[in-house]
Design a protein around this motif. Sequence first.
Motif, PDB file in Angstrom:
ATOM      1  N   THR A  74       0.729  -0.625   0.009  1.00 26.23           N
ATOM      2  CA  THR A  74       0.099  -0.188  -0.075  1.00 26.23           C
ATOM      3  C   THR A  74       0.867   1.229   0.182  1.00 26.23           C
ATOM      4  O   THR A  74       1.388   1.434   0.866  1.00 26.23           O
ATOM      5  N   GLU A  75       0.656   2.092  -0.522  1.00 29.18           N
ATOM      6  CA  GLU A  75       1.672   4.013  -0.972  1.00 29.18           C
ATOM      7  C   GLU A  75       0.683   4.221   0.579  1.00 29.18           C
ATOM      8  O   GLU A  75      -0.763   4.439   1.095  1.00 29.18           O
ATOM      9  N   SER A  76       1.804   5.359   1.012  1.00 30.76           N
ATOM     10  CA  SER A  76       1.142   5.864   2.104  1.00 30.76           C
ATOM     11  C   SER A  76       1.365   7.329   1.603  1.00 30.76           C
ATOM     12  O   SER A  76       0.903   8.210   2.701  1.00 30.76           O
ATOM     13  N   ASP A  77       0.939   7.963   0.482  1.00 31.59           N
ATOM     14  CA  ASP A  77       0.917   8.982   0.080  1.00 31.59           C
ATOM     15  C   ASP A  77      -1.035   9.158  -1.049  1.00 31.59           C
ATOM     16  O   ASP A  77      -1.181   8.139  -1.607  1.00 31.59           O
ATOM     17  N   THR A  78      -1.160  10.791  -0.872  1.00 36.21           N
ATOM     18  CA  THR A  78      -2.319  10.048  -2.235  1.00 36.21           C
ATOM     19  C   THR A  78      -0.957  11.161  -3.616  1.00 36.21           C
ATOM     20  O   THR A  78      -0.511  11.739  -3.716  1.00 36.21           O
ATOM     21  N   LEU A  79      -2.719  10.621  -5.024  1.00 38.49           N
ATOM     22  CA  LEU A  79      -1.642  11.580  -6.217  1.00 38.49           C
ATOM     23  C   LEU A  79      -2.150  12.952  -6.242  1.00 38.49           C
ATOM     24  O   LEU A  79      -2.092  13.671  -7.055  1.00 38.49           O
ATOM     25  N   ASP A  80      -3.084  13.082  -5.417  1.00 38.30           N
ATOM     26  CA  ASP A  80      -3.175  14.578  -5.676  1.00 38.30           C
ATOM     27  C   ASP A  80      -4.302  15.075  -7.655  1.00 38.30           C
ATOM     28  O   ASP A  80      -4.566  16.198  -7.516  1.00 38.30           O
ATOM     29  N   ASP A  81      -4.594  13.988  -7.941  1.00 40.47           N
ATOM     30  CA  ASP A  81      -5.339  13.922  -8.952  1.00 40.47           C
ATOM     31  C   ASP A  81      -6.620  13.139  -9.552  1.00 40.47           C
ATOM     32  O   ASP A  81      -5.866  11.426  -9.505  1.00 40.47           O
ATOM     33  N   PRO A  82      -7.771  13.001  -9.675  1.00 48.21           N
ATOM     34  CA  PRO A  82      -8.699  12.308  -9.655  1.00 48.21           C
ATOM     35  C   PRO A  82      -8.058  11.062 -10.746  1.00 48.21           C
ATOM     36  O   PRO A  82      -8.428   9.749 -11.037  1.00 48.21           O
ATOM     37  N   ARG A  83      -7.435  11.673 -11.635  1.00 42.73           N
ATOM     38  CA  ARG A  83      -7.525  11.096 -13.243  1.00 42.73           C
ATOM     39  C   ARG A  83      -6.158   9.804 -12.755  1.00 42.73           C
ATOM     40  O   ARG A  83      -5.841   8.604 -13.113  1.00 42.73           O
ATOM     41  N   LEU A  84      -5.192  10.518 -11.831  1.00 39.51           N
ATOM     42  CA  LEU A  84      -3.995   9.407 -11.350  1.00 39.51           C
ATOM     43  C   LEU A  84      -4.393   8.330 -10.939  1.00 39.51           C
ATOM     44  O   LEU A  84      -4.090   7.635 -10.873  1.00 39.51           O
ATOM     45  N   GLU A  85      -5.330   9.062  -9.355  1.00 42.76           N
ATOM     46  CA  GLU A  85      -5.470   7.660  -8.653  1.00 42.76           C
ATOM     47  C   GLU A  85      -6.529   7.203  -9.596  1.00 42.76           C
ATOM     48  O   GLU A  85      -6.719   5.447  -9.246  1.00 42.76           O
ATOM     49  N   LYS A  86      -7.869   6.859 -10.221  1.00 43.71           N
ATOM     50  CA  LYS A  86      -8.014   5.842 -11.637  1.00 43.71           C
ATOM     51  C   LYS A  86      -7.332   5.182 -11.877  1.00 43.71           C
ATOM     52  O   LYS A  86      -7.804   4.130 -11.994  1.00 43.71           O
ATOM     53  N   LEU A  87      -6.477   5.460 -12.547  1.00 44.22           N
ATOM     54  CA  LEU A  87      -5.348   4.444 -13.302  1.00 44.22           C
ATOM     55  C   LEU A  87      -4.283   3.544 -12.651  1.00 44.22           C
ATOM     56  O   LEU A  87      -4.105   2.714 -12.767  1.00 44.22           O
ATOM     57  N   TRP A  88      -4.123   4.631 -11.084  1.00 45.64           N
ATOM     58  CA  TRP A  88      -3.244   3.860 -10.380  1.00 45.64           C
ATOM     59  C   TRP A  88      -4.309   2.597  -9.638  1.00 45.64           C
ATOM     60  O   TRP A  88      -3.351   1.541  -9.405  1.00 45.64           O
ATOM     61  N   SER A  89      -5.093   3.053  -9.284  1.00 51.87           N
ATOM     62  CA  SER A  89      -6.498   1.730  -8.703  1.00 51.87           C
ATOM     63  C   SER A  89      -6.728   0.617  -9.854  1.00 51.87           C
ATOM     64  O   SER A  89      -6.529  -0.976  -9.446  1.00 51.87           O
ATOM     65  N   LYS A  90      -6.591   1.110 -10.985  1.00 44.99           N
ATOM     66  CA  LYS A  90      -6.807   0.143 -12.096  1.00 44.99           C
ATOM     67  C   LYS A  90      -5.454  -0.641 -12.402  1.00 44.99           C
ATOM     68  O   LYS A  90      -5.706  -2.117 -12.537  1.00 44.99           O
ATOM     69  N   ALA A  91      -4.198  -0.268 -12.202  1.00 48.47           N
ATOM     70  CA  ALA A  91      -3.302  -0.783 -12.271  1.00 48.47           C
ATOM     71  C   ALA A  91      -3.258  -1.472 -11.307  1.00 48.47           C
ATOM     72  O   ALA A  91      -2.661  -2.978 -11.462  1.00 48.47           O
ATOM     73  N   LYS A  92      -3.690  -1.319  -9.779  1.00 47.75           N
ATOM     74  CA  LYS A  92      -3.171  -2.049  -8.687  1.00 47.75           C
ATOM     75  C   LYS A  92      -4.241  -4.024  -8.852  1.00 47.75           C
ATOM     76  O   LYS A  92      -3.624  -4.260  -8.726  1.00 47.75           O
ATOM     77  N   THR A  93      -5.217  -3.079  -9.881  1.00 48.51           N
ATOM     78  CA  THR A  93      -5.972  -4.476  -9.183  1.00 48.51           C
ATOM     79  C   THR A  93      -6.495  -5.300 -10.004  1.00 48.51           C
ATOM     80  O   THR A  93      -7.519  -6.229 -11.099  1.00 48.51           O
ATOM     81  N   SER A  94      -5.350  -4.875 -11.311  1.00 49.89           N
ATOM     82  CA  SER A  94      -5.057  -5.619 -12.741  1.00 49.89           C
ATOM     83  C   SER A  94      -4.699  -6.719 -13.320  1.00 49.89           C
ATOM     84  O   SER A  94      -4.964  -7.312 -13.974  1.00 49.89           O
ATOM     85  N   GLY A  95      -3.509  -7.369 -12.148  1.00 43.51           N
ATOM     86  CA  GLY A  95      -2.988  -8.703 -12.128  1.00 43.51           C
ATOM     87  C   GLY A  95      -1.865  -8.427 -13.011  1.00 43.51           C
ATOM     88  O   GLY A  95      -1.096  -9.677 -13.339  1.00 43.51           O
ATOM     89  N   LYS A  96      -1.878  -7.020 -13.684  1.00 46.26           N
ATOM     90  CA  LYS A  96      -0.832  -7.363 -14.760  1.00 46.26           C
ATOM     91  C   LYS A  96       0.928  -7.328 -14.301  1.00 46.26           C
ATOM     92  O   LYS A  96       1.633  -7.141 -15.580  1.00 46.26           O
ATOM     93  N   PHE A  97       1.124  -6.671 -12.766  1.00 46.27           N
ATOM     94  CA  PHE A  97       2.222  -6.160 -12.754  1.00 46.27           C
ATOM     95  C   PHE A  97       2.809  -7.340 -11.755  1.00 46.27           C
ATOM     96  O   PHE A  97       1.945  -7.817 -10.314  1.00 46.27           O
ATOM     97  N   SER A  98       3.613  -7.532 -10.865  1.00 47.98           N
ATOM     98  CA  SER A  98       4.130  -7.782 -10.366  1.00 47.98           C
ATOM     99  C   SER A  98       4.835  -6.930  -8.891  1.00 47.98           C
ATOM    100  O   SER A  98       4.586  -5.615  -9.367  1.00 47.98           O
ATOM    101  N   ASP A  99       5.228  -7.412  -7.703  1.00 43.71           N
ATOM    102  CA  ASP A  99       5.408  -6.331  -6.997  1.00 43.71           C
ATOM    103  C   ASP A  99       6.821  -5.409  -7.110  1.00 43.71           C
ATOM    104  O   ASP A  99       6.152  -3.734  -6.865  1.00 43.71           O
ATOM    105  N   GLU A 100       7.105  -5.997  -8.103  1.00 46.53           N
ATOM    106  CA  GLU A 100       8.355  -4.865  -8.024  1.00 46.53           C
ATOM    107  C   GLU A 100       7.650  -4.270  -9.391  1.00 46.53           C
ATOM    108  O   GLU A 100       8.002  -2.807  -9.684  1.00 46.53           O
ATOM    109  N   GLU A 101       6.635  -4.629 -10.054  1.00 43.76           N
ATOM    110  CA  GLU A 101       6.937  -3.709 -11.440  1.00 43.76           C
ATOM    111  C   GLU A 101       5.567  -2.696 -10.627  1.00 43.76           C
ATOM    112  O   GLU A 101       5.666  -1.302 -11.609  1.00 43.76           O
ATOM    113  N   LEU A 102       4.835  -2.858  -9.977  1.00 39.35           N
ATOM    114  CA  LEU A 102       3.865  -2.227  -9.460  1.00 39.35           C
ATOM    115  C   LEU A 102       4.649  -1.023  -8.170  1.00 39.35           C
ATOM    116  O   LEU A 102       4.784   0.715  -7.969  1.00 39.35           O
ATOM    117  N   ASP A 103       6.177  -1.624  -7.745  1.00 35.01           N
ATOM    118  CA  ASP A 103       6.967  -0.372  -6.952  1.00 35.01           C
ATOM    119  C   ASP A 103       7.414   1.050  -8.032  1.00 35.01           C
ATOM    120  O   ASP A 103       7.338   1.634  -7.851  1.00 35.01           O
TER     121      ASP A 103
END
Length: 291
Positions: A74-103
Amino acid sequence: LHLSAVKLAELHSDLKIQEKDELSWKKLKAEGLDEDGEKEAKLRRNLNVIMTKYGMNGKKDSQLLDTNYIKDGTESDTLDDPRLEKLWSKAKTSGKFSDEELDKLWREFKHHKEKIREYNILLETVSRTEDIHKNVINPSEENLVKEEILHNKHRELKEKLRSINQGFERLRKVSHQGYDTTSEFEEPRVIDLWDMAKSANFTEKELESFREELKHFEAKIEKHHHYQKQLEISHEKLKHVEGTGDKDHLNRNKEKYAMLQEKTKELGYKVKKHLQDLSSRISQGLQHNEL
């Protein structure tokens, strides 16, 4: 400031560069080579960016938390942009990234947030300068110089906005499709520089030379990331050992922590200075395109 060990090392690197730039400016000023005050204005902007970045500008919400790495997924900061938050949420739940790639992807999102922050600071500076300029009644040679300064600032804004738009398109693509295994570069700052370099007025030979330099720069950044991680681990160990009362163990950990801290500061300074030099070269190439 309640900054982490890594953030303190980064602050030290930023201030070291600022100090060096200010000393250079003082020499220019003494020789009468900054009559229009543009270099002095840029120094003030850079200091403003540093103060905002590390929460030293008096605004409670401006300080960045410890966000170099994702902890426990989990991340400890926000991105302050709804578009970025939406993209980040999609990426986290997509299953396309390893932990290292998410980092790595999180670092890209944070880098993009910083670009937007710097753009907004510059935009505010330009707006204030324009307001002052509009209130001048009698035009003079000095005002013509200020108009040229404004023109340069607008060009800088244009370059930053282009970089932001390119960066967002990349984040959108990566978030939906995952990382391209054939991609030439991985570090977000290097990807930005390479995209801009391809748009600049470089010959094929110059572009190839720049590509090789970017590879060395990326290796330098990876080395810096490695020491940042080791510094965080050492900091956690030091806090743990402090509670045990073992003086010998504590002294050994303090020595290791001090060594890692100095190495991280040194590498951070070299990375940021190198980035400054590369960005300046690309900016000159882009300006030549406009001419």
